[in-house]
Design a protein around this motif. Structure first.
Motif, PDB file in Angstrom:
ATOM      1  N   ARG A  39     -58.370  38.463  24.552  1.00 12.20           N
ATOM      2  CA  ARG A  39     -57.430  38.928  25.562  1.00 12.20           C
ATOM      3  C   ARG A  39     -56.192  39.462  24.867  1.00 12.20           C
ATOM      4  NH1 ARG A  39     -55.501  33.847  29.231  1.00 12.20           N
ATOM      5  NH2 ARG A  39     -53.646  34.952  29.810  1.00 12.20           N
ATOM      6  N   ASN A  40     -55.647  40.532  25.423  1.00  9.32           N
ATOM      7  CA  ASN A  40     -54.444  41.132  24.853  1.00  9.32           C
ATOM      8  C   ASN A  40     -53.242  40.254  25.123  1.00  9.32           C
ATOM      9  OD1 ASN A  40     -55.775  43.445  23.885  1.00  9.32           O
ATOM     10  ND2 ASN A  40     -55.579  44.463  25.866  1.00  9.32           N
ATOM     11  N   VAL A  41     -52.370  40.153  24.132  1.00  6.55           N
ATOM     12  CA  VAL A  41     -51.180  39.317  24.240  1.00  6.55           C
ATOM     13  C   VAL A  41     -49.970  40.162  23.854  1.00  6.55           C
ATOM     14  CG1 VAL A  41     -50.017  37.263  23.346  1.00  6.55           C
ATOM     15  CG2 VAL A  41     -52.492  37.265  23.621  1.00  6.55           C
ATOM     16  N   SER A  42     -48.984  40.231  24.744  1.00  2.32           N
ATOM     17  CA  SER A  42     -47.758  40.933  24.397  1.00  2.32           C
ATOM     18  C   SER A  42     -46.859  39.978  23.619  1.00  2.32           C
ATOM     19  CB  SER A  42     -47.033  41.441  25.643  1.00  2.32           C
ATOM     20  OG  SER A  42     -46.393  40.387  26.320  1.00  2.32           O
ATOM     21  N   VAL A  43     -46.095  40.545  22.699  1.00  7.03           N
ATOM     22  CA  VAL A  43     -45.184  39.739  21.888  1.00  7.03           C
ATOM     23  C   VAL A  43     -44.177  39.024  22.783  1.00  7.03           C
ATOM     24  CG1 VAL A  43     -43.396  39.834  20.096  1.00  7.03           C
ATOM     25  CG2 VAL A  43     -45.473  41.195  19.849  1.00  7.03           C
ATOM     26  N   GLY A  44     -43.682  39.718  23.801  1.00  3.99           N
ATOM     27  CA  GLY A  44     -42.697  39.127  24.708  1.00  3.99           C
ATOM     28  C   GLY A  44     -43.246  37.929  25.471  1.00  3.99           C
ATOM     29  N   ALA A  45     -44.470  38.057  25.987  1.00  2.09           N
ATOM     30  CA  ALA A  45     -45.085  36.950  26.728  1.00  2.09           C
ATOM     31  C   ALA A  45     -45.321  35.762  25.807  1.00  2.09           C
ATOM     32  CB  ALA A  45     -46.397  37.398  27.364  1.00  2.09           C
ATOM     33  N   LEU A  46     -45.756  36.035  24.574  1.00  4.92           N
ATOM     34  CA  LEU A  46     -46.004  34.956  23.628  1.00  4.92           C
ATOM     35  C   LEU A  46     -44.704  34.250  23.269  1.00  4.92           C
ATOM     36  CD1 LEU A  46     -47.810  33.322  21.761  1.00  4.92           C
ATOM     37  CD2 LEU A  46     -47.522  35.132  20.043  1.00  4.92           C
ATOM     38  N   GLN A  47     -43.672  35.008  22.954  1.00  2.35           N
ATOM     39  CA  GLN A  47     -42.386  34.405  22.580  1.00  2.35           C
ATOM     40  C   GLN A  47     -41.812  33.578  23.732  1.00  2.35           C
ATOM     41  OE1 GLN A  47     -41.060  34.205  19.576  1.00  2.35           O
ATOM     42  NE2 GLN A  47     -42.796  35.360  18.788  1.00  2.35           N
ATOM     43  N   ALA A  48     -41.932  34.089  24.952  1.00  2.00           N
ATOM     44  CA  ALA A  48     -41.438  33.342  26.117  1.00  2.00           C
ATOM     45  C   ALA A  48     -42.202  32.028  26.275  1.00  2.00           C
ATOM     46  CB  ALA A  48     -41.570  34.195  27.384  1.00  2.00           C
ATOM     47  N   ALA A  49     -43.525  32.071  26.090  1.00  2.32           N
ATOM     48  CA  ALA A  49     -44.340  30.858  26.218  1.00  2.32           C
ATOM     49  C   ALA A  49     -43.993  29.855  25.126  1.00  2.32           C
ATOM     50  CB  ALA A  49     -45.827  31.213  26.168  1.00  2.32           C
ATOM     51  N   LEU A  50     -43.805  30.322  23.898  1.00  2.63           N
ATOM     52  CA  LEU A  50     -43.458  29.422  22.794  1.00  2.63           C
ATOM     53  C   LEU A  50     -42.117  28.735  23.053  1.00  2.63           C
ATOM     54  CD1 LEU A  50     -44.613  31.643  19.799  1.00  2.63           C
ATOM     55  CD2 LEU A  50     -45.630  29.462  20.490  1.00  2.63           C
ATOM     56  N   LYS A  51     -41.135  29.500  23.508  1.00  2.00           N
ATOM     57  CA  LYS A  51     -39.816  28.920  23.805  1.00  2.00           C
ATOM     58  C   LYS A  51     -39.900  27.915  24.958  1.00  2.00           C
ATOM     59  CE  LYS A  51     -37.070  32.775  22.146  1.00  2.00           C
ATOM     60  NZ  LYS A  51     -36.234  33.924  22.491  1.00  2.00           N
ATOM     61  N   ARG A  52     -40.664  28.269  25.975  1.00  2.00           N
ATOM     62  CA  ARG A  52     -40.823  27.397  27.146  1.00  2.00           C
ATOM     63  C   ARG A  52     -41.492  26.075  26.741  1.00  2.00           C
ATOM     64  NH1 ARG A  52     -42.893  31.217  30.026  1.00  2.00           N
ATOM     65  NH2 ARG A  52     -45.075  30.708  29.655  1.00  2.00           N
ATOM     66  N   MET A  53     -42.517  26.164  25.919  1.00  2.00           N
ATOM     67  CA  MET A  53     -43.222  24.950  25.508  1.00  2.00           C
ATOM     68  C   MET A  53     -42.404  24.120  24.525  1.00  2.00           C
ATOM     69  SD  MET A  53     -47.235  25.925  25.429  1.00  2.00           S
ATOM     70  CE  MET A  53     -47.057  27.267  24.298  1.00  2.00           C
ATOM     71  N   GLU A  54     -41.564  24.774  23.757  1.00  2.00           N
ATOM     72  CA  GLU A  54     -40.663  24.017  22.884  1.00  2.00           C
ATOM     73  C   GLU A  54     -39.640  23.262  23.732  1.00  2.00           C
ATOM     74  OE1 GLU A  54     -38.594  24.644  18.545  1.00  2.00           O
ATOM     75  OE2 GLU A  54     -38.986  26.423  19.752  1.00  2.00           O
ATOM     76  N   LYS A  55     -39.161  23.911  24.784  1.00  2.00           N
ATOM     77  CA  LYS A  55     -38.202  23.275  25.694  1.00  2.00           C
ATOM     78  C   LYS A  55     -38.847  22.093  26.435  1.00  2.00           C
ATOM     79  CE  LYS A  55     -34.846  24.464  29.248  1.00  2.00           C
ATOM     80  NZ  LYS A  55     -34.281  25.516  30.088  1.00  2.00           N
ATOM     81  N   LYS A  56     -40.140  22.211  26.788  1.00  2.00           N
ATOM     82  CA  LYS A  56     -40.860  21.132  27.467  1.00  2.00           C
ATOM     83  C   LYS A  56     -41.173  19.982  26.513  1.00  2.00           C
ATOM     84  CE  LYS A  56     -43.360  23.935  30.880  1.00  2.00           C
ATOM     85  NZ  LYS A  56     -44.705  24.349  31.325  1.00  2.00           N
ATOM     86  N   GLY A  57     -41.064  20.228  25.215  1.00  2.00           N
ATOM     87  CA  GLY A  57     -41.363  19.193  24.226  1.00  2.00           C
ATOM     88  C   GLY A  57     -42.790  19.207  23.721  1.00  2.00           C
ATOM     89  N   TYR A  58     -43.555  20.250  24.037  1.00  2.00           N
ATOM     90  CA  TYR A  58     -44.939  20.357  23.592  1.00  2.00           C
ATOM     91  C   TYR A  58     -45.041  20.855  22.150  1.00  2.00           C
ATOM     92  CZ  TYR A  58     -46.170  20.194  28.604  1.00  2.00           C
ATOM     93  OH  TYR A  58     -46.320  19.837  29.920  1.00  2.00           O
ATOM     94  N   PHE A  83     -46.259  14.683  22.355  1.00  2.00           N
ATOM     95  CA  PHE A  83     -46.220  14.949  23.791  1.00  2.00           C
ATOM     96  C   PHE A  83     -47.112  16.143  24.134  1.00  2.00           C
ATOM     97  CE2 PHE A  83     -43.909  16.486  27.685  1.00  2.00           C
ATOM     98  CZ  PHE A  83     -44.238  15.414  28.493  1.00  2.00           C
ATOM     99  N   GLY A  84     -47.113  17.164  23.274  1.00  2.00           N
ATOM    100  CA  GLY A  84     -47.982  18.322  23.470  1.00  2.00           C
ATOM    101  C   GLY A  84     -49.440  17.944  23.410  1.00  2.00           C
ATOM    102  N   LYS A  85     -49.786  17.035  22.486  1.00  2.00           N
ATOM    103  CA  LYS A  85     -51.166  16.559  22.382  1.00  2.00           C
ATOM    104  C   LYS A  85     -51.562  15.814  23.655  1.00  2.00           C
ATOM    105  CE  LYS A  85     -54.387  13.777  19.817  1.00  2.00           C
ATOM    106  NZ  LYS A  85     -54.567  12.460  19.296  1.00  2.00           N
ATOM    107  N   GLN A  86     -50.656  14.988  24.182  1.00  2.00           N
ATOM    108  CA  GLN A  86     -50.933  14.262  25.426  1.00  2.00           C
ATOM    109  C   GLN A  86     -51.170  15.243  26.576  1.00  2.00           C
ATOM    110  OE1 GLN A  86     -47.445  11.817  25.845  1.00  2.00           O
ATOM    111  NE2 GLN A  86     -48.370  10.089  24.758  1.00  2.00           N
ATOM    112  N   ALA A  87     -50.365  16.302  26.627  1.00  2.00           N
ATOM    113  CA  ALA A  87     -50.509  17.300  27.687  1.00  2.00           C
ATOM    114  C   ALA A  87     -51.861  18.002  27.581  1.00  2.00           C
ATOM    115  CB  ALA A  87     -49.372  18.315  27.613  1.00  2.00           C
TER     116      ALA A  87
END
Length: 112
Positions: A39-58, A83-87
């Protein structure tokens, strides 16, 4: 009961970080998702997801060494937290429970 809110794309990103282990930085994550999930992944979507998951503690991140090829900017490497592993485990358990609950007849298709 703890909740572990995670969308499908976040789950794919988190699993890919695990697959890449010590080499999980933005470009490698993007390439691995595109290759393994096809699946195609945009850099912006990936960066947003990484930041969001870092904020969630994953995820946790750290800067790598400075790189002249990147204009002196270091790569940012990601690792899964406990915590990310638990999720991930919770999501896996839910999916398996649902798969196992599907009666065989639900997939007994008659093709004409």
């Amino acid at each position: 009961m703890k909740t572990y809110p995670m969308g499908e794309f976040e789950e794919i990103v988190l699993l890919t970080v695990g697959v890449l282990y010590d080499e999980a930085y933005g470009g490698a994550i993007k390439d691995a998702i595109e290759e393994k999930a096809q699946r195609n992944v945009s850099v912006g979507a990936l960066q947003a997801a990484l930041k969001r998951m870092e904020k969630k503690g994953y995820l946790e991140s750290r800067e790598g060494e400075f790189n002249a090829q990147r204009g002196g900017k270091p790569k940012r490497y990601y690792t899964i937290t406990a915590f990310g592993k638990q999720a991930l485990q919770k999501n896996k358990d839910i999916r398996l429970k649902l798969w196992r609950a599907i009666p065989k007849i639900a997939f007994d298709f008659k093709y004409t």
